[in-house]
Every structure is written in structure tokens, then in C-alpha cells.
Design an enzyme around this catalytic site. Structure first.
Site, short mmCIF file in Angstrom:
data_model
loop_
_atom_site.label_atom_id
_atom_site.label_comp_id
_atom_site.label_asym_id
_atom_site.label_seq_id
_atom_site.Cartn_x
_atom_site.Cartn_y
_atom_site.Cartn_z
N LYS A 126 0.87 -1.18 0.00
CA LYS A 126 0.00 0.00 0.00
C LYS A 126 0.90 1.22 0.00
O LYS A 126 2.05 1.16 0.45
CB LYS A 126 -0.87 0.03 1.26
N ASP A 166 -7.01 4.10 -4.55
CA ASP A 166 -7.67 3.90 -3.26
C ASP A 166 -8.34 5.25 -2.96
O ASP A 166 -8.61 6.02 -3.91
CB ASP A 166 -6.65 3.50 -2.17
P1 NDP Z 1 -13.03 7.34 -2.68
O1 NDP Z 1 -12.02 8.38 -2.44
O2 NDP Z 1 -13.56 7.16 -4.05
O3 NDP Z 1 -14.28 7.53 -1.71
C1 NDP Z 1 -14.17 7.59 -0.32
C2 NDP Z 1 -15.51 7.98 0.23
O4 NDP Z 1 -15.55 7.88 1.64
C3 NDP Z 1 -15.84 9.44 -0.10
O5 NDP Z 1 -17.22 9.54 -0.32
C4 NDP Z 1 -15.40 10.16 1.16
O6 NDP Z 1 -16.03 11.40 1.35
C5 NDP Z 1 -15.87 9.17 2.20
N1 NDP Z 1 -15.26 9.41 3.52
C6 NDP Z 1 -15.92 9.72 4.62
N2 NDP Z 1 -15.11 9.91 5.66
C7 NDP Z 1 -13.89 9.71 5.21
C8 NDP Z 1 -12.63 9.76 5.83
N3 NDP Z 1 -12.46 10.06 7.13
N4 NDP Z 1 -11.57 9.49 5.09
C9 NDP Z 1 -11.72 9.22 3.78
N5 NDP Z 1 -12.91 9.16 3.13
C10 NDP Z 1 -13.98 9.40 3.85
O7 NDP Z 1 -12.40 5.97 -2.16
P2 NDP Z 1 -12.85 4.47 -2.48
O8 NDP Z 1 -14.30 4.39 -2.68
O9 NDP Z 1 -11.92 3.95 -3.50
O10 NDP Z 1 -12.45 3.75 -1.10
C11 NDP Z 1 -13.37 3.59 -0.03
C12 NDP Z 1 -12.88 2.47 0.87
O11 NDP Z 1 -12.80 1.24 0.13
C13 NDP Z 1 -11.49 2.66 1.49
O12 NDP Z 1 -11.46 2.05 2.76
C14 NDP Z 1 -10.59 1.88 0.53
O13 NDP Z 1 -9.39 1.49 1.16
C15 NDP Z 1 -11.48 0.71 0.24
N6 NDP Z 1 -11.19 -0.06 -0.98
C16 NDP Z 1 -11.10 0.56 -2.21
C17 NDP Z 1 -10.88 -0.19 -3.34
C18 NDP Z 1 -10.85 0.40 -4.70
O14 NDP Z 1 -10.73 -0.35 -5.67
N7 NDP Z 1 -10.98 1.70 -4.86
C19 NDP Z 1 -10.67 -1.65 -3.26
C20 NDP Z 1 -10.87 -2.20 -1.95
C21 NDP Z 1 -11.09 -1.41 -0.87
P3 NDP Z 1 -15.56 12.70 0.55
O15 NDP Z 1 -16.20 12.58 -0.81
O16 NDP Z 1 -16.09 13.82 1.35
O17 NDP Z 1 -14.07 12.66 0.50
O1 2IT Z 2 -7.71 -1.88 -0.99
C1 2IT Z 2 -7.63 -2.34 -2.15
O2 2IT Z 2 -7.72 -3.55 -2.39
C2 2IT Z 2 -7.44 -1.38 -3.25
N1 2IT Z 2 -7.42 -0.18 -3.01
C3 2IT Z 2 -7.25 -1.88 -4.66
C4 2IT Z 2 -5.82 -2.26 -4.89
C5 2IT Z 2 -5.47 -2.61 -6.32
O3 2IT Z 2 -4.29 -2.87 -6.53
O4 2IT Z 2 -6.34 -2.63 -7.20
#
Ligand code: NDP
Ligand code: 2IT
Length: 445
Positions: A126, A166
Site C-alpha cells: 500500500k 484507493d
Molecule cells: P473514494 O475516495 O472514491 O471515496 C471515499 C468515500 O468515503 C468518499 O465519499 C469520502 O467522502 C468518504 N469518507 C468519509 N469519511 C472519510 C474519511 N475520514 N476518510 C476518507 N474518506 C472518507 O475511495 P474508495 O471508494 O476507492 O475507497 C473507499 C474504501 O474502500 C477505502 O477504505 C478503501 O481502502 C477501500 N477499498 C477501495 C478499493 C478500490 O478499488 N478503490 C478496493 C478495496 C477497498 P468525501 O467525498 O467527502 O471525500
Molecule cells: O484496498 C484495495 O484492495 C485497493 N485499493 C485496490 C488495490 C489494487 O491494486 O487494485
């Protein structure tokens, strides 16, 4: 003292300033207790716990860039290459002001087990920065990404370490990062980053993969317990990449998603979240959820936290770590929620997880439930290697197969250790065993 307790104590002392990392390690060690205690002296002699909890390599670097006023800004960049025993390091980059070593170590540690569960050949990593993309112009984001990659490029390549998105890192950021990598190396090396745009080596279905995969997992879990998503009330937190595509697939499967949230507030939409409007607000305008509420007169906007207080059948936390705490777990169970599947990484605190499990709520941890994103990233790497692009049907079909397989494996691992239905233990044990076998085969590494 048992080896698990002794090593756990040492880790808690040594990394006292890294609370999220300790939380992730505590959960895994508790799950591995029956495996390790079955052959304790062997594992102690091999210093297995010390090895799996220490990253292979951590890179920390300065990221200077020039803002639109001409001032120099400085952020800290990180890459935690946690465990490469089963394949090249793989995992996302997070750009958010809260980013620090503890958070990236917890995420890298979780990624090791998650990537193992996918059945694909990827190690765990990460990275990211305390840079906040919010409110920055495209030019500022580009300047930051170029500076970040100017250091990172020497530590990654398609066989060494493959970053992706992420929180705060989506297609725009991956584009700027890829452009700078290509410029610095003078090579078009598609497989060095995943989540790329479709015109330069991205995979169909990657953007949707985490959210869709979460619903494939939820569907599998419910079916196994004689239930169905159709007609269920679902609360989702977050409004980013994972949340949006979780809402889209949940709705397609007949569920009714009634909430979403961002870092300032949350929406209750009794008619079901309008996912096209949500995409317009969040993906196109990069705006706040207040804009969603303005365009949906029957939806309520509330400041602060609150989605888990809304009565529901299923909860899908999809925002960030430690967003579902003990009071939320109590509210969910009191209101009749019967399943929680984690779209985010470690959104549920240990106390809340135990409470849900002890009150009969089906609970699938993030490292299993959100593995669809990294799994399709690995499929993107395969397509880049063979210089072909697969159809969306092919990618989605493989994603469904992978999520079903993960469910089967975590259920079986839990059962094998007399912990039937404990998917936290099942995921940690199943993820661990493959990594352990690969590490053992490779000597003292
Ligand atoms: P994004 O940046 O696209 O979205 C994050 C969302 O969470 C936003 O709506 C954000 O609000 C909200 N949020 C609320 N509180 C917090 C905070 N304290 N810190 C950060 N964000 C906050 O991220 P993702 O959707 O990609 O990721 C969401 C979660 O999923 C994370 O835990 C990530 O590690 C996990 N994840 C992501 C993957 C991926 O492929 N993207 C894969 C597997 C897991 P705001 O719009 O106001 O910022
Ligand atoms: O938490 C996760 O698994 C991710 N943010 C996706 C990682 C990736 O390499 O696609």
C-alpha cells in the site's frame, strides 16, 4: 506465555504509536491462534509472527510541488511493500490528509491476506501521501502526481510492485502517474499501474469491480443462509468509487439502498438512492452530497455521521477505517440488520465486529468482501501482459467466479477450525496459509 500472546505483546509495545496497524495485527493474530497453537514451537522457532508483521520494505520520500499561486508545497510520500512471497507487490495508493505510516502499514498488512484470497499471484503493498486532492485544480493534482512518481518510479515495475487507486486516487490521478512513469522510463509498461483509462491499457470492469464484487459476495453469503438481496433495505456509507458501484449492483439485484455519505454528511433517500445522480454529483462535479439533496426533494441531508442508525436489513460500510463503532453495531442489531459486508478496509472496530458476531449478524470482513477490486487489477495485469483486452462479460464472469471461490474458501477454513460462520477467522486463516507455504518454500525471507 503462548507464542501468539508473547509476539502480540512485543508488537503492541514496539509499534505503540501505530494504532491502526496494531488493530489489524490483533485481529489477524487472534484468528490465527488455533493454527499457530497447533504447532507452536515450529512457528516460534521460525519467528513467523515477527516476519509476517514486518514489511519487506518501506519507502518514505519528500514530494515537493508548486501550487497555483506559485508557492512550493511539500507532502510526504510512502510505499509499504509488505509481503511479496506469492507475487509482485500489489495494492492501492491513498491520497488523503489523514495518511500516515500506521494507516499504510495496516492497509498493506490487510492487502497481503486479501490478495492471497483472490487466488491470483499478487503480493501485498500500500502507499500514498498526506496530500489532499479536495479543492485542488487539475493542474495542482497533476503537479503533485508527477512529483510523487518522480521518486516512486525507481521502486516499481510490472514484476516488482504495481500500485493502483484507493481513497483520493481514481482515473485522473492514475493517468497523471502513468504519464510521468512513461516519461521517466521511456517505455510503455502498461502493467506497472492498474485502474488505467480504457484508451491506454485499462480493463473494462475495473472501476466497478470493488462495488460489484462486494455485492457478489453479499449475494453468495445470503444464498448460503437461505436469504436473498431482493427487497432488502440496504444502508451504504461512503459516496466514492466503492460505494457508487455497490449501490448500482445492489439496486440491480433488487435491493433498496436508502443511504450514502461523504466526509461532511449523509443522505437518507427513502425511495432508493438515484445512482445516476450520485455519479453526476461525485464523479463529474466532485461536489458535496448537499448537491444530491438539492436535486432530490424527497431525500434528507444530515450533517455528520448517521447512516448506521437507519433501520435496515443489510449494512455495507464503504467509506473508510473505523467508521462503524460499537454504538453503530448496537443500533444496527436493535433495528434488525442481519448482515454486514465490508466494502471499505477495516471500517468496523474490533469491539463492534465482536458485538455483531455475538448477536448473530452475518459478518464478512473487507479483506474477503472487497477483494474484487484488486482481483480485477490482477486481471488488468494479465491483459497488459498478453497485450489484449477482454470483454466486460469475460471480466465480470471471472470476478463473479473469484468472489464465489473466496466465499467457499473462507467458509471452509472457518469450519475446519470449528469456527463455522466466523468469516473473519476463515478469511485470515485461508489468506495466511498460502502466504506461509510460499514463504516457507523460499527459505528465511
Ligand atoms: P473514494 O475516495 O472514491 O471515496 C471515499 C468515500 O468515503 C468518499 O465519499 C469520502 O467522502 C468518504 N469518507 C468519509 N469519511 C472519510 C474519511 N475520514 N476518510 C476518507 N474518506 C472518507 O475511495 P474508495 O471508494 O476507492 O475507497 C473507499 C474504501 O474502500 C477505502 O477504505 C478503501 O481502502 C477501500 N477499498 C477501495 C478499493 C478500490 O478499488 N478503490 C478496493 C478495496 C477497498 P468525501 O467525498 O467527502 O471525500
Ligand atoms: O484496498 C484495495 O484492495 C485497493 N485499493 C485496490 C488495490 C489494487 O491494486 O487494485
Amino acid at each position: 506465555m503462548s507464542y501468539v500472546d508473547e509476539a502480540g505483546k512485543k508488537i503492541r509495545e514496539k509499534y505503540a504509536s501505530e494504532p491502526e496497524f496494531i488493530q489489524a495485527v490483533d485481529e489477524v493474530l487472534e484468528s490465527l491462534r488455533p493454527v499457530i497453537e497447533a504447532d507452536e514451537e515450529k512457528y516460534r522457532k521460525e519467528a513467523l509472527i515477527e516476519r509476517i508483521t514486518t514489511p519487506e520494505r518501506v519507502i518514505i520520500f519528500r514530494v515537493p510541488w508548486v501550487d497555483d499561486k506559485g508557492n512550493v508545497q511539500v507532502n510526504t510520500g510512502y510505499r509499504v511493500q509488505f509481503n511479496g512471497a506469492i507475487g509482485p507487490f500489489k495494492g492501492g495508493l491513498r491520497f488523503h490528509p489523514s495518511v500516515n505510516l500506521s494507516i499504510l502499514k495496516f492497509l498493506g498488512f490487510e492487502q497481503v491476506f486479501k490478495n492471497s484470497l483472490t487466488g491470483l499471484p499478487i503480493g501485498g503493498a500500500k502507499g500514498g501521501s498526506d496530500f489532499d486532492p479536495k479543492g485542488k485544480s487539475d493542474r495542482e493534482v497533476m503537479a503533485f502526481c508527477q512529483s510523487f512518481m518522480s521518486e516512486l518510479y525507481r521502486h516499481i515495475n510490472h514484476d516488482r510492485d504495481v500500485p493502483a487507486g484507493d481513497i483520493g486516487v481514481g482515473a485522473r490521478e492514475i493517468g497523471y502517474l502513468f504519464g510521468q512513469y512513461r516519461k521517466l522510463t521511456a517505455q510503455f509498461e502498461g502493467g506497472v499501474l492498474t485502474g488505467k483509462g480504457l484508451t491506454y491499457g485499462g480493463s473494462l470492469g475495473r472501476k466497478q469491480a470493488t462495488g460489484y464484487g462486494l455485492l457478489y459476495m453479499t449475494d453468495e453469503l445470503l444464498k448460503d443462509h437461505g436469504k436473498d438481496i431482493a427487497g432488502k433495505r440496504i444502508v451504504v456509507s461512503g459516496a466514492g468509487n466503492v460505494a457508487i458501484y455497490a449501490i448500482e449492483k445492489a439496486t440491480e439485484l433488487g435491493g433498496k439502498v436508502i443511504t450514502c455519505s461523504d466526509s461532511t454528511g449523509w443522505i437518507y433517500d427513502p425511495e432508493g438512492i438515484d445512482v445516476e445522480l450520485l455519479k453526476e454529483v461525485k464523479e463529474v462535479h466532485r461536489a458535496r452530497l448537499t448537491e444530491y439533496a438539492q436535486k432530490r426533494p424527497n431525500a434528507e441531508y444530515h450533517e455528520g455521521k448517521g447512516v448506521f442508525t437507519v433501520p435496515c436489513d443489510i449494512a455495507l460500510p464503504c467509506a473508510t477505517q473505523n467508521e462503524l463503532l460499537i454504538d453503530d453495531a448496537k443500533a444496527l442489531t436493535e433495528n434488525g440488520c442481519f448482515a454486514v459486508c465490508e466494502g471499505a478496509n477495516m471500517p468496523t472496530s474490533l469491539e463492534a465486529t465482536e458485538y455483531l458476531q455475538n448477536h448473530g449478524v452475518l459478518f464478512v470482513p473487507g479483506k474477503a468482501a472487497n477483494a474484487g477490486g484488486v482481483a480485477v487489477s490482477a486481471l488488468e495485469m494479465s491483459q497488459n501482459s498478453e497485450r489484449l483486452s477482454w470483454s466486460v462479460e469475460e471480466v465480470d464472469g471471472k470476478l463473479q467466479g473469484i468472489m464465489k471461490n473466496i466465499y467457499k474458501n473462507i467458509s471452509a477454513a472457518a469450519k475446519k477450525y470449528n469456527l463455522e460462520g466466523n468469516y473473519v477467522a476463515g478469511a485470515n486463516i485461508a489468506g495466511f496459509l498460502k502466504v506461509y507455504e510460499a514463504m516457507s518454500a523460499q527459505g528465511v525471507i
